[in-house]
Design an enzyme around this catalytic site. Structure first.
Site, PDB file in Angstrom:
ATOM      1  N   HIS A  73       0.855  -1.186   0.000  1.00 11.19           N
ATOM      2  CA  HIS A  73       0.000   0.000   0.000  1.00 11.19           C
ATOM      3  C   HIS A  73       0.890   1.234   0.000  1.00 11.19           C
ATOM      4  O   HIS A  73       1.917   1.261   0.659  1.00 11.19           O
ATOM      5  CB  HIS A  73      -0.875  -0.004   1.262  1.00 11.19           C
ATOM      6  CG  HIS A  73      -1.330   1.363   1.681  1.00 11.19           C
ATOM      7  ND1 HIS A  73      -0.733   2.061   2.722  1.00 11.19           N
ATOM      8  CD2 HIS A  73      -2.297   2.177   1.193  1.00 11.19           C
ATOM      9  CE1 HIS A  73      -1.332   3.238   2.862  1.00 11.19           C
ATOM     10  NE2 HIS A  73      -2.277   3.338   1.955  1.00 11.19           N
ATOM     11  N   ARG A  77      -0.307  12.514  -0.072  1.00 14.91           N
ATOM     12  CA  ARG A  77      -1.413  13.465  -0.177  1.00 14.91           C
ATOM     13  C   ARG A  77      -1.013  14.854   0.337  1.00 14.91           C
ATOM     14  O   ARG A  77      -0.080  15.001   1.126  1.00 14.91           O
ATOM     15  CB  ARG A  77      -2.611  12.951   0.624  1.00 14.91           C
ATOM     16  CG  ARG A  77      -2.289  12.743   2.091  1.00 14.91           C
ATOM     17  CD  ARG A  77      -3.356  11.956   2.832  1.00 14.91           C
ATOM     18  NE  ARG A  77      -2.977  11.743   4.222  1.00 14.91           N
ATOM     19  CZ  ARG A  77      -2.225  10.727   4.641  1.00 14.91           C
ATOM     20  NH1 ARG A  77      -1.789   9.824   3.780  1.00 14.91           N
ATOM     21  NH2 ARG A  77      -1.903  10.605   5.904  1.00 14.91           N
ATOM     22  N   SER A 227     -19.056  11.553  -0.860  1.00 16.69           N
ATOM     23  CA  SER A 227     -17.862  10.807  -1.287  1.00 16.69           C
ATOM     24  C   SER A 227     -18.256   9.509  -1.980  1.00 16.69           C
ATOM     25  O   SER A 227     -19.342   8.981  -1.776  1.00 16.69           O
ATOM     26  CB  SER A 227     -16.956  10.520  -0.096  1.00 16.69           C
ATOM     27  OG  SER A 227     -17.673   9.814   0.892  1.00 16.69           O
TER      28      SER A 227
END
Length: 269
Positions: A73, A77, A227
């Site tokens: 993973h 951001r 979302s």
């Protein structure tokens, strides 16, 4: 406002499920999300109860078919919030981590060394700090074990300057392919038994538990009005299993990985 692109590969030859999300979103921070940020020490001054924000990032989760290829993973951001007086708070966050079903020390060393080299270009203190942060963050409290063998993780990074932090984040992102793909190539054709596949499914159950119970990114996504749920839950594996009271035999390969998940190791010294 804004949006993004989600690309997901399912039932591939090497990857059972692999996805990449790229998002650039903006809007008003929900009260629940603002509360979560304040709990991390953020001083956020809302105007009429409203906090405009913009966030952008790239994230990926890869769940391979072969139990000898680890799950990987990564997420990097950028976040910006405009406060009541017009001032802006900004920060970067992210990390890269590895979740093997079985322990392969050579793979673990390669993964961590590659990430350490990316960090060391900027400051020798960064890798040990963010390695520990990763071990602490990906902790499944109710199981007393980490999700995987870690990597690096950081959040709320807003110094020394925006450009310097951005250069560091780019170095981390560029390390993703070299830290992971050689491991995939090394093991994607390894033979495996039904018992090894079963253990992979059980470990994936732990992955799901962490992501749904503790992961801040998942929680933030679920708390953001409008979302896209499919994108938020892209990180979940295609298949997983929960067996009641499953305990691997002592001195088994399964017990070996559990020991490392309970007591993180220093892989690079």
């Amino acid at each position: 406002g804004g949006g993004g692109i989600s690309c997901v590969l399912q039932d591939g030859e090497v990857f059972e499920k692999a996805g990449v999300n790229v998002s650039v979103v903006s809007g008003l921070l929900s009260e629940e999300a603002a509360r979560q940020m304040r709990s991390r020490g953020k001083s956020l001054k809302a105007k009429d109860g409203k906090l405009p924000f913009c966030a952008m990032g790239v994230s990926s989760v890869i769940h391979p078919k072969n139990p000898h290829v680890p799950t990987m993973h990564f997420n990097y951001r950028y976040f910006e919030i405009e406060e009541a007086d017009g001032t802006k708070q900004w920060w970067f966050g992210g990390g890269t981590d590895l979740t093997p079903t079985y322990l392969n020390e050579e793979d673990a060393v390669h993964f961590h060394k590659t990430l350490k080299e990316a960090c060391d270009k900027h400051d020798l203190k960064l890798y040990p700090k963010y390695k520990k942060w990763c071990d602490d963050y990906f902790y499944i409290k109710h199981r007393g074990e980490r999700r995987g063998i870690g990597g690096i993780f950081f959040d709320d990074l807003d110094s020394p300057s925006k450009e310097e932090v951005f250069q560091f984040v780019k170095s981390c992102a560029k390390a993703v392919v070299p830290c992971y793909i050689p491991i995939v190539k090394r093991h994607c054709h390894d033979s495996f038994t039904p018992e090894e596949k079963l253990w992979q499914q059980l470990r994936r159950g732990r992955y799901v538990e962490f992501n749904l119970v503790y992961d801040r990114g998942t929680k933030f996504g679920l708390l953001t009005p409008g979302s896209r749920i499919e994108s938020i839950l892209m990180s979940l594996p295609l298949t997983a299993r929960w067996e009641y009271m499953h305990t691997p035999p002592e001195s088994s390969k399964e017990a070996e990985i559990l020991e490392v998940l309970r007591n993180p190791k220093d892989w690079v010294h």
